[in-house]
Scaffold this motif. Sequence first.
Motif, PDB file in Angstrom:
ATOM      1  N   UNK A 191      46.716  78.382 -17.492  1.00 60.45           N
ATOM      2  CA  UNK A 191      45.771  78.060 -16.419  1.00 60.45           C
ATOM      3  C   UNK A 191      44.414  77.603 -16.942  1.00 60.45           C
ATOM      4  N   UNK A 194      43.323  74.588 -15.187  1.00 62.13           N
ATOM      5  CA  UNK A 194      42.724  74.910 -13.893  1.00 62.13           C
ATOM      6  C   UNK A 194      41.273  75.382 -14.078  1.00 62.13           C
ATOM      7  N   UNK A 195      41.127  76.228 -15.087  1.00 57.88           N
ATOM      8  CA  UNK A 195      39.803  76.793 -15.343  1.00 57.88           C
ATOM      9  C   UNK A 195      38.814  75.672 -15.691  1.00 57.88           C
ATOM     10  N   UNK A 197      39.139  72.626 -14.803  1.00 56.30           N
ATOM     11  CA  UNK A 197      38.964  71.840 -13.584  1.00 56.30           C
ATOM     12  C   UNK A 197      37.867  72.436 -12.710  1.00 56.30           C
ATOM     13  N   UNK A 198      37.692  73.752 -12.813  1.00 55.59           N
ATOM     14  CA  UNK A 198      36.673  74.419 -12.005  1.00 55.59           C
ATOM     15  C   UNK A 198      35.315  74.455 -12.690  1.00 55.59           C
TER      16      UNK A 198
ATOM     17  N   UNK B  47      42.180  80.174  -4.157  1.00 55.58           N
ATOM     18  CA  UNK B  47      42.302  78.834  -4.741  1.00 55.58           C
ATOM     19  C   UNK B  47      41.856  77.746  -3.760  1.00 55.58           C
ATOM     20  N   UNK B  50      38.044  77.930  -3.771  1.00 56.73           N
ATOM     21  CA  UNK B  50      37.484  77.401  -5.018  1.00 56.73           C
ATOM     22  C   UNK B  50      37.611  75.890  -5.094  1.00 56.73           C
ATOM     23  N   UNK B  51      38.547  75.333  -4.344  1.00 54.60           N
ATOM     24  CA  UNK B  51      38.759  73.897  -4.389  1.00 54.60           C
ATOM     25  C   UNK B  51      39.889  73.481  -5.307  1.00 54.60           C
ATOM     26  N   UNK B  52      40.742  74.428  -5.689  1.00 55.25           N
ATOM     27  CA  UNK B  52      41.894  74.077  -6.528  1.00 55.25           C
ATOM     28  C   UNK B  52      43.054  73.570  -5.693  1.00 55.25           C
ATOM     29  N   UNK B  53      43.095  73.989  -4.443  1.00 56.16           N
ATOM     30  CA  UNK B  53      44.182  73.552  -3.566  1.00 56.16           C
ATOM     31  C   UNK B  53      43.613  73.031  -2.276  1.00 56.16           C
ATOM     32  N   UNK B  82      40.209  83.478 -13.180  1.00 59.05           N
ATOM     33  CA  UNK B  82      41.531  83.286 -12.586  1.00 59.05           C
ATOM     34  C   UNK B  82      42.410  84.491 -12.865  1.00 59.05           C
TER      35      UNK B  82
END
Lengths: 356, 299
Positions: A191, A194-195, A197-198, B47, B50-53, B82
């Motif tokens: 992930x 993802x991290x 991406x944030x 998620x 947070x804007x991941x999905x 996360x």
Amino acid sequence: MKAFNAIAVAVLKGFIRDRASVFFAIIFPLMFLVLFGGIFNNTEQSPIETKTIGDISLVDNLPKPAREAFDDSFDVTDEVDERERDAAIEEVRKGDLDLVLEQRGDTLVAHYTKTDQVKSATIQGILQAFVDGTNVAVTGEPPKFTFEGEGVEDDSLQMIDFVTPGLLGWAIAMSAAFGAAATLNGWRQSKLLRRIQLSPVPAHTVVGARIVATILIALVQTAIFLGIGTAGFGLTLTGSWWMSVPLVMCGTLCFMAIGLLSGAVAKTTEGAVNMANFLVLPMAFLSGSFFPLDGAPGWLQGLSKALPLRHLNDGMLDVMVRGEGPGAALLPMLILLAFATVLTAIAARLFRWETI
Amino acid sequence: MNAIEVTDLALAYGELKAVDGVSFEVGEGEFFGILGPNGAGKTTTLEMIEGLRKPDSGTVTLLGSSPWPRNQALLPRVGVQLQASAFFERLTAREQIHTFAAMYGVARARGDEWLERVGLTEKAAVRAEKLSGGQAQRLAIACALVHDPEVVFLDEPTAALDPQARRNLWDLLSGLNDDGRTVILTTHYMDEAEILCDRVAIMDRGRILELGSPAELVRGLDAPVRISITNADLTMQEAAAISGVDEAAEEAGDLVLTTRQPSEVLTFLANGKLLDGLRVRAATLEDVFLDVTGREYRA
Ligand SMILES: Nc1ncnc2c1ncn2[C@@H]1O[C@H](COP(=O)(O)OP(=O)(O)OP(=O)(O)O)[C@@H](O)[C@H]1O
Ligand SMILES: [Mg+2]
């Protein structure tokens, strides 16, 4: 810039600290270089170990220059007598000795095996030449035909010259593809992707940093290969060898794209690396990384032209050892970049955030 | 102004409605908890915030703007831990946090400070993979906070920790919103939510069942308090006759009194010097969960 450097450094540290990837990127291909360069590069023909039986007047009476030539080619270790004849021939049979020579009347008899074709041809050729020469000398007539050798500048490459660019191409292909495949999958699984991406770091910074790290690794590989090749095994680089630097960069991009594709398709990191391996290893064989394709059938040659590694290898051979000008690298570079673009686009389409 | 506003949020994975119409607000500086068993939809909800999905439907407002699509202006104001510990491979704890510091454009020293604050200074030179579960969680939290975000999301920060390590982490977590930071945390643990959170949303099967401060939720239950003492000289009848006691029973040699006026009962017992072996068990969020779902809470 700070983020760019930090990510590039993080990737480089991750690489250097991973024994397996260092091994496969640098040590493993170097082992091949040492193998090819050190063992098979032995083009010097060792003298032919010879035992003579009894007197060989034909040789003893050779004029001085001819006699010297004979001594250069044949290393007479022992002169034995008739009774030890069978024992000496047995030695030849076992490969402990190259040649047993005797003279029966006016006939020069050579006992040798045909196992080593080069040696057996040499033995036959040289001895025949001596006999012919002696025949001419005995008749006293000047020979009607003469032979003169005119050396042509040798264009064929030494083993090491051929092998270094090919193995280097393979090494770069491996580390770029494995690295990209493992990163994409590992980061996705943990992930970390993802991290990241944030975080406010733009995607192109992450990608750019990853590319720069891989290119640096590839350039270190190049430096090590060329260094060891020239210093240790008599590799001779030709004029525009420096064009191998941009060539290596384009090759890195292309094989990173192959790694990305593997990483996008495979579900696990191991799967991704295996897939990259599955793509790169056969490609290395078909692209002449390990041996020249000159003798390969036409269809194979054609197939190999469809592989990016073939173009990387060809380009590097041209500029590094064949003495071609810098322009020779341009077409291969373009081809590699085209592969990189297309494969990256496919990888981007196949990529899924979720591994399930 | 609210830090987070969520309205009618829904997301389905195929047939499965992972989040099914969730609405709530989180005030600035609030410590907000989402509590629920496995698969409740906690991570999916986070998620989306947070804007991941991208939600199937519903809206999210995070610090006044929408987090989807990726909102570059918002990201530096938000910190995320996360559920899985997301680290760079083979980097030490210090290198990890320095890398994150650089990604957020803050000085390395801030990273060192946070390492200190989560108690990892001694482990700074240890690779992330070699940290214990609790240490890795601390590092992930430190990495989430290194840029001093206004809102921080913590997805099960105490999962898989032993009780001692959990308690240690609570000390760290409870201080996070002291300086006005908004914290939103998910957990399986009722006690954790009660201790840490200003308000809790109890979530199950994609829906919010109850929402309020832990005290409110428990009070809303109107559940009785159970007082147990080592049975001294009181008979069952005498015990049942104590003013305020609804029910008296004997359990494993103890006298158990059920009451809705615990102070009255306790005063009586104290006056009679009957407090030996005293245990008082008030209703907890666990009872709230049982009450709203009809199921025992199992994390
Ligand atoms: N990527 C996904 N694809 C398909 N289904 C998913 C995915 N992620 C989660 N789910 C499903 O959605 C539901 C909610 O999952 P979610 O991860 O939000 O739960 P959670 O409350 O965070 O659980 P946990 O406490 O175990 O972390 C679960 O039933 C889960 O199986
Ligand atoms: Mg979860």
